[in-house]
Design a protein around this motif. Sequence first.
Motif, PDB file in Angstrom:
ATOM      1  N   ALA A 265      72.919  54.424  40.654  1.00 13.67           N
ATOM      2  CA  ALA A 265      73.850  53.560  39.924  1.00 13.67           C
ATOM      3  C   ALA A 265      73.997  54.024  38.484  1.00 13.67           C
ATOM      4  O   ALA A 265      73.018  54.347  37.815  1.00 13.67           O
TER       5      ALA A 265
ATOM      6  N   ILE B 285      74.930  52.607  35.124  1.00 17.48           N
ATOM      7  CA  ILE B 285      75.119  51.335  34.430  1.00 17.48           C
ATOM      8  C   ILE B 285      75.104  51.614  32.935  1.00 17.48           C
ATOM      9  O   ILE B 285      74.320  52.419  32.449  1.00 17.48           O
TER      10      ILE B 285
ATOM     11  N   GLN C  40      79.986  55.785  40.699  1.00 20.87           N
ATOM     12  CA  GLN C  40      78.840  56.503  41.235  1.00 20.87           C
ATOM     13  C   GLN C  40      79.236  57.229  42.523  1.00 20.87           C
ATOM     14  O   GLN C  40      80.082  56.763  43.293  1.00 20.87           O
TER      15      GLN C  40
ATOM     16  N   ASN D 269      79.752  50.756  38.025  1.00 18.38           N
ATOM     17  CA  ASN D 269      79.124  51.390  39.178  1.00 18.38           C
ATOM     18  C   ASN D 269      80.122  51.970  40.181  1.00 18.38           C
ATOM     19  O   ASN D 269      79.744  52.722  41.080  1.00 18.38           O
TER      20      ASN D 269
END
Length: 214
Positions: free
Chosen positions: A13, A15, A195, A192
């Motif tokens: 992820a 972030i 990703q 996210n």
Amino acid sequence: MNKKLLLTMGAAAAIAAVSAGGTLALFTDSKSASADFVAGTLCLDSERNDGDTVPGPMFYITAEQGRTTSGAPGLLPTGVWAPGDSHTRTLTVYNGNRPECKTSMDAWLTAVEARLTEGIADQYVALASQLNVVVKTPQGGGPDVVVAEAPLSDFLAGPVTILYPDGDKIPLAYPSNRHMKFEVAFDRDAGNEYQGKTLVVDFVVHAEQQRNNR
């Protein structure tokens, strides 16, 4: 002059402000193509700079990813990218001065654009809006100045004009070279959804002859 920029989001992820996930950005070396000119020949060549092994990718996460065609590892890996990260590398553009690049005239560098690389599956074009590109080069004998700044998506939409802040064109005399700094920043607020995504583009630097193009 085609420069390949490979942007691949890592599986973890990504972030904001957290060092997770990753972006791989590669400029690969290739020669320029001639355009239509009134007389003579214009040929540009290039290599990465910043004390790294040349030729080879400019932005890369690991030394292995930055290897040259001869197998030498890259010396300046960026490490994993996270939202908010920014990295700068230098591209040296040559007009003459190299045996494989025959030229006979002064040039103006006029624009930079990006094109999706052919043969890459599952390109995630939306990622381009999260990557800001700043191009800088010295003006006269002074420091680097910004000659173009836009999201990568703008470069994909078509050529982005490069000019000095005062509106003057950017010269590349024959025979000489010019250092161009490319700064790529990953939007701090990227979420996210980026990703595991891949975006691969070729950067093209446009030039024209100085003669009859004042």
